[in-house]
Design a protein around this motif. Structure first.
Motif, mmCIF file in Angstrom:
data_model
loop_
_atom_site.group_PDB
_atom_site.id
_atom_site.type_symbol
_atom_site.label_atom_id
_atom_site.label_comp_id
_atom_site.label_asym_id
_atom_site.label_seq_id
_atom_site.Cartn_x
_atom_site.Cartn_y
_atom_site.Cartn_z
ATOM 1 N N ALA A 178 0.826 -1.203 0.000
ATOM 2 C CA ALA A 178 0.000 0.000 0.000
ATOM 3 C C ALA A 178 0.868 1.264 0.000
ATOM 4 C CB ALA A 178 -0.928 0.005 1.202
ATOM 5 N N TYR A 179 2.009 1.217 0.683
ATOM 6 C CA TYR A 179 2.913 2.368 0.689
ATOM 7 C C TYR A 179 3.503 2.603 -0.701
ATOM 8 C CZ TYR A 179 3.106 3.819 5.587
ATOM 9 O OH TYR A 179 2.808 4.349 6.825
ATOM 10 N N LEU A 180 3.739 1.533 -1.463
ATOM 11 C CA LEU A 180 4.219 1.697 -2.834
ATOM 12 C C LEU A 180 3.163 2.404 -3.687
ATOM 13 C CD1 LEU A 180 5.898 -1.790 -3.421
ATOM 14 C CD2 LEU A 180 7.020 0.382 -2.921
ATOM 15 N N VAL A 181 1.903 2.029 -3.473
ATOM 16 C CA VAL A 181 0.806 2.701 -4.171
ATOM 17 C C VAL A 181 0.762 4.176 -3.777
ATOM 18 C CG1 VAL A 181 -1.700 2.803 -4.459
ATOM 19 C CG2 VAL A 181 -0.552 0.578 -4.345
ATOM 20 N N ALA A 182 0.878 4.437 -2.480
ATOM 21 C CA ALA A 182 0.852 5.821 -1.989
ATOM 22 C C ALA A 182 2.015 6.628 -2.551
ATOM 23 C CB ALA A 182 0.884 5.831 -0.461
ATOM 24 N N LEU A 183 3.164 5.970 -2.737
ATOM 25 C CA LEU A 183 4.339 6.650 -3.287
ATOM 26 C C LEU A 183 4.060 7.135 -4.712
ATOM 27 C CD1 LEU A 183 7.391 7.195 -2.492
ATOM 28 C CD2 LEU A 183 7.924 5.196 -3.875
ATOM 29 N N VAL A 184 3.399 6.290 -5.500
ATOM 30 C CA VAL A 184 3.044 6.668 -6.870
ATOM 31 C C VAL A 184 2.069 7.846 -6.858
ATOM 32 C CG1 VAL A 184 1.893 5.906 -8.982
ATOM 33 C CG2 VAL A 184 3.470 4.365 -7.792
ATOM 34 N N GLU A 185 1.038 7.769 -5.993
ATOM 35 C CA GLU A 185 0.052 8.837 -5.930
ATOM 36 C C GLU A 185 0.685 10.139 -5.465
ATOM 37 O OE1 GLU A 185 -3.393 7.775 -3.722
ATOM 38 O OE2 GLU A 185 -3.907 6.083 -5.005
ATOM 39 N N SER A 186 1.559 10.071 -4.460
ATOM 40 C CA SER A 186 2.210 11.274 -3.945
ATOM 41 C C SER A 186 3.112 11.908 -4.999
ATOM 42 C CB SER A 186 3.034 10.942 -2.695
ATOM 43 O OG SER A 186 2.204 10.531 -1.641
ATOM 44 N N THR A 187 3.741 11.058 -5.820
ATOM 45 C CA THR A 187 4.566 11.585 -6.913
ATOM 46 C C THR A 187 3.713 12.412 -7.860
ATOM 47 O OG1 THR A 187 6.090 9.696 -6.789
ATOM 48 C CG2 THR A 187 6.078 10.976 -8.837
ATOM 49 N N GLY A 188 2.567 11.869 -8.252
ATOM 50 C CA GLY A 188 1.665 12.602 -9.135
ATOM 51 C C GLY A 188 1.139 13.875 -8.498
ATOM 52 N N ASP A 189 0.742 13.795 -7.226
ATOM 53 C CA ASP A 189 0.242 14.971 -6.520
ATOM 54 C C ASP A 189 1.291 16.076 -6.455
ATOM 55 O OD1 ASP A 189 -2.235 13.900 -6.035
ATOM 56 O OD2 ASP A 189 -1.754 13.199 -4.022
ATOM 57 N N THR A 190 2.530 15.693 -6.153
ATOM 58 C CA THR A 190 3.593 16.687 -5.990
ATOM 59 C C THR A 190 3.951 17.324 -7.324
ATOM 60 O OG1 THR A 190 4.468 15.464 -4.089
ATOM 61 C CG2 THR A 190 5.923 17.081 -5.102
ATOM 62 N N LEU A 191 4.018 16.520 -8.375
ATOM 63 C CA LEU A 191 4.284 17.077 -9.708
ATOM 64 C C LEU A 191 3.167 18.027 -10.129
ATOM 65 C CD1 LEU A 191 5.597 13.885 -11.557
ATOM 66 C CD2 LEU A 191 6.950 15.864 -10.839
ATOM 67 N N ALA A 192 1.918 17.665 -9.799
ATOM 68 C CA ALA A 192 0.787 18.535 -10.130
ATOM 69 C C ALA A 192 0.860 19.837 -9.344
ATOM 70 C CB ALA A 192 -0.532 17.821 -9.843
ATOM 71 N N CYS A 193 1.188 19.732 -8.075
ATOM 72 C CA CYS A 193 1.287 20.921 -7.234
ATOM 73 C C CYS A 193 2.384 21.852 -7.743
ATOM 74 C CB CYS A 193 1.563 20.517 -5.785
ATOM 75 S SG CYS A 193 1.490 21.890 -4.612
ATOM 76 N N GLY A 194 3.545 21.279 -8.080
ATOM 77 C CA GLY A 194 4.628 22.086 -8.628
ATOM 78 C C GLY A 194 4.211 22.780 -9.908
ATOM 79 N N LYS A 195 3.429 22.077 -10.724
ATOM 80 C CA LYS A 195 2.985 22.642 -12.001
ATOM 81 C C LYS A 195 2.121 23.873 -11.792
ATOM 82 C CE LYS A 195 3.049 22.154 -16.467
ATOM 83 N NZ LYS A 195 4.315 22.106 -17.218
ATOM 84 N N VAL A 196 1.106 23.768 -10.936
ATOM 85 C CA VAL A 196 0.201 24.900 -10.748
ATOM 86 C C VAL A 196 0.863 26.038 -9.981
ATOM 87 C CG1 VAL A 196 -1.831 23.408 -10.840
ATOM 88 C CG2 VAL A 196 -0.840 23.995 -8.630
ATOM 89 N N CYS A 197 1.956 25.726 -9.262
ATOM 90 C CA CYS A 197 2.678 26.756 -8.520
ATOM 91 C C CYS A 197 3.759 27.432 -9.358
ATOM 92 C CB CYS A 197 3.329 26.155 -7.271
ATOM 93 S SG CYS A 197 2.154 25.635 -6.015
#
Length: 445
Positions: free
Chosen positions: A258-277
């Protein structure tokens, strides 16, 4: 894609009142997600009302503290981006399975079962912390075409949640009633109007004022129940390791997955956040590494303070995209407010009584904006046949498991755990196709 920001990542609001108002927007967006997971675990394991309240307060305090450190950064940890941290739904399935097995072994003790969940969380968090340091490889497998797929899916796959809120909440007896739809639409319309035509704080605080208007309208409509505020306690002090911990390999393995899944999701979230910022995540790769490593350490600390794993919240990226307020100091303010809510439960009850259609009206806007950001990323992509296949198949796969989760019902539990998130499924498909096309076509897709 050009971002028109009112406040840059490192800028502070001009006044304390503005700061608090902008911080509250993120609280309104994240609160439901933060408290839902402890409610599910507590009710499923058979905790009494007092214990339920305590783990909710613990989650608010932990979420607030790790949000502050995620935004501020320290050493190699933290993204220094406006990211709210909260409880992760990915762990509900394996957590409840662990809890059920532990209850059977421990003679029906819900406290012992929760200790087994926390033990698995503690070890799994260390795995994420270690893996989070290898972001050079992560960036290689997340080219713009994959980033566009991931960010689009973050918005698309959670629109359904906002729609359920809009209609009154999944399973509500008045789900979809005209009064619920009217309330949700009122918040939606006010939020959009203020964002587009408001000036100054009324534009950047459009979500706050939209939700505030929703409270007032809900009160007039008789849909605002204030009794939970009266029944909430006055103060709560967390007790570390209250439920102890149990370490068994059969419990730890599902949580590591489950942590591996969360790692993938967090990667996407962080890249998205960086993009809009407006942050170039290629040039500032340490932000991604810091976000993922702190995500693991935050969950490690959380386990010590009786709460299940935490992760980045994508809905707050939608607020940044909509309002143009990218200040990490604003979200640090949100972290401080979460801590105060945890220590003083009556404050959290004020947010908890928000009617679902009010949150849904704002949620439709926020989640839709995330999807729009992802679609905008595709403008940077050369639309070769290979890239078109990556986009089409990955988004289809992500939406398939979101819209028709029963398609996974006959698969082994650990496979269902991994693929149950549309974001994760779509991301894995996009990464696999991107790497396959690059390998077999000499780097050209």
């Amino acid at each position: 894609m050009e971002n028109k920001l009112v406040l840059q990542v490192d800028e502070k609001p001009g006044s304390l009142s503005t700061w608090v108002l902008l911080s509250l927007q993120h609280i309104f967006a994240a609160f439901s997600g933060i408290v839902t997971v402890p409610i599910i675990f507590g009710s499923s394991l058979g905790f009494n009302t007092l214990e339920m309240g305590e783990i909710i307060s613990d989650m608010l305090i932990v979420s607030g503290v790790i949000t502050i450190f995620q935004c501020y950064g320290f050493g190699k940890f933290g993204s220094k981006l406006p990211q709210v941290m909260g409880s992760n739904f990915t762990f509900i399935g394996p957590g409840l399975a662990i809890g059920g097995a532990a209850i059977a072994l421990n003679g029906g003790s819900p406290q012992g079962a929760y200790g087994a969940i926390l033990g698995a969380s503690l070890i799994g968090a260390l795995v994420q912390t270690i893996l989070g340091s290898f972001t050079d490889k992560l960036r290689e497998i997340f080219p713009p075409v994959v980033q566009g797929c991931v960010v689009s899916l973050i918005g698309m796959t959670i629109i359904g949640v906002a729609v359920d809120w809009f209609a009154g909440g999944f399973g509500a007896p008045d789900y979809g009633s005209p009064s619920n739809l009217l309330l949700g639409f009122s918040v939606l319309a006010i939020t959009i109007f203020l964002n587009q035509y408001g000036r100054g704080i009324f534009s950047s605080g459009a979500i706050f004022f939209g939700i505030l208007s929703g409270y007032i309208i809900a009160g007039i409509m008789g849909k605002l129940d204030l009794s939970p505020i009266l029944s909430a306690g006055y103060i709560h002090l967390p007790r570390p390791l209250k439920y102890g911990m149990e370490f068994k390999i059969q419990y730890i393995i599902p949580f590591v997955i489950a942590y591996l899944v969360a790692l993938v999701e967090s990667t996407g979230d962080t890249l998205a956040c960086g993009k809009v910022c407006g942050v170039d995540m290629e040039k500032e790769g340490e932000r991604l590494k810091g976000a993922l490593m702190w995500g693991g350490m935050g969950s490690f600390v959380g386990a010590l303070f009786n709460v299940t794993p935490t992760t980045t919240f994508s809905q707050n990226t939608g607020i940044v995209s909509l309002t143009g307020v990218a200040s990490r100091w604003v979200v640090m303010g949100s972290g401080i407010l979460l801590v105060l809510m945890g220590f003083f439960p009556k404050f959290s009850a004020l947010v908890a009584v928000m009617p679902n259609p009010v949150l849904g009206g704002a949620g439709v806007v926020m989640f839709g904006m995330i999807a729009a950001v992802g679609i905008g990323i595709f403008r940077e992509v050369d639309y070769t046949k290979g890239n078109m296949i990556i986009v089409g198949i990955s988004i289809s796969a992500g939406l398939a498991v979101t819209l028709k989760p029963e398609v996974l019902s006959k698969l082994p539990e650990f496979v269902r755990t991994i693929l149950s998130s549309g974001i994760t499924t779509g991301t894995l498909v996009a990464v696999f196709l991107s790497m396959m096309f690059t390998k077999f076509k000499g780097g050209e897709k």
